[in-house]
Design a protein around this motif. Structure first.
Motif, PDB file in Angstrom:
ATOM      1  N   CYS A   1       1.308  -1.144  -0.045  1.00  0.00           N
ATOM      2  CA  CYS A   1       0.040  -0.267   0.316  1.00  0.00           C
ATOM      3  C   CYS A   1       0.504   1.199  -0.047  1.00  0.00           C
ATOM      4  O   CYS A   1       1.750   1.317  -0.606  1.00  0.00           O
TER       5      CYS A   1
ATOM      6  N   SER B   1      -2.301  -3.045  -2.885  1.00  0.00           N
ATOM      7  CA  SER B   1      -2.652  -1.495  -2.205  1.00  0.00           C
ATOM      8  C   SER B   1      -4.202  -1.548  -1.735  1.00  0.00           C
ATOM      9  O   SER B   1      -4.863  -1.998  -2.765  1.00  0.00           O
ATOM     10  N   ASN B   2      -4.421  -1.022  -1.074  1.00  0.00           N
ATOM     11  CA  ASN B   2      -6.625  -1.264  -1.053  1.00  0.00           C
ATOM     12  C   ASN B   2      -6.637   0.393  -0.953  1.00  0.00           C
ATOM     13  O   ASN B   2      -6.348   1.485   0.168  1.00  0.00           O
TER      14      ASN B   2
ATOM     15  N   THR C   1      -4.365  -3.529  -7.079  1.00  0.00           N
ATOM     16  CA  THR C   1      -5.067  -3.103  -5.719  1.00  0.00           C
ATOM     17  C   THR C   1      -6.878  -2.916  -6.891  1.00  0.00           C
ATOM     18  O   THR C   1      -7.132  -2.787  -7.727  1.00  0.00           O
TER      19      THR C   1
END
Length: 249
Positions: free
Chosen positions: A123, A146-147, A178
């Motif tokens: 992230c 990643s979010n 993501t």
């Protein structure tokens, strides 16, 4: 001492083994799964005393080839600073959960079966210039899961731009994955080769670009370069401000 809590010690070995088998079921021989998950730690080998935000590497048989624990944690999101004081006055993490994540040791390169080293940054760790690579074991590429839902509509483009900067600084390609941001393949010069828009299901099928043949000047010297340039500009501004000025009459 805190140590990883194994499948057997956690008492959930059959469940964990079944979930691991299900996760790798679609993998062809010779392929790998790099996935995120929670790492559980224990002081006594029986009960959970902590957790980590981690990435795990599995082969098509479900065997683990390594793990990376996130080092740069999000305050109030992944842990509550000064927990004894803040929790006493009713404050808590913005994300659900009473168990704080423990931070990992920092940048690490995982050896891939068949050769090559994979660097990992989870992230927003990718934004920390000069802190994304294990200098002693320079990776072939960096994987950045990643979010980006944390950052709203404006966050994913900025997050992608930061990843491109890290690729150009280090001379190492970056793979971003993501579900809510911009997934992308970035080459070692920071150029965007392929991308998938935010909140869009998709697949990037492409050859991994090679790293730079030699470490970049930034990879060798780090943030000493911009700091030196900043001081040089400051000294130049001071010198110019003290120059005598002549007025024509």
């Amino acid at each position: 001492m805190t140590e990883p809590l194994s499948d057997e010690r956690s008492g959930g070995a059959p469940f964990i083994a079944a979930e691991r088998a299900r996760a790798v079921r679609s993998l062809a021989p010779g392929t790998l799964l790099v996935t995120g998950g929670l790492g559980l730690n224990s002081r006594d080998g029986q009960s959970v005393s902590g957790a980590t935000n981690s990435v795990f590497l599995f082969d098509h048989n479900g065997r683990s080839f390594g793990r990376y624990d996130k080092a740069h944690l999000v305050p109030y999101g992944e842990y509550l600073p000064m927990r004894p004081i803040l929790s006493a006055i009713g404050l808590s993490r913005l994300a659900p959960g009473d168990l704080d994540f423990a931070d990992g040791p920092g940048p690490r390169s995982l050896a891939l079966p068949g050769g090559g080293l994979m660097g990992l940054q989870i992230c927003y760790e990718i934004i920390f210039s000069g802190q994304v690579v294990d200098r002693a074991h320079r990776p072939t590429f960096i994987f950045n899961p990643s979010n980006d839902a944390w950052f709203g509509a404006w966050g994913p483009p900025q997050h992608l731009a930061q990843a491109r900067l890290r690729a150009a600084e280090e001379g190492i390609p970056v793979i971003r994955s993501t579900p809510t941001g911009i997934s992308a393949l970035i080459d070692a010069r920071g150029r965007l080769l392929r991308s998938i828009p935010p909140a869009t299901a998709g697949l990037i099928d492409a050859d991994l670009p090679p790293p730079a043949a030699q470490p970049t000047p930034f990879a060798r010297a780090g943030n000493i370069i911009p700091l030196a340039l900043g001081f040089l500009l400051l000294f130049a501004a001071i010198a110019l401000s003290r120059r005598p000025r002549y007025r024509h009459t």
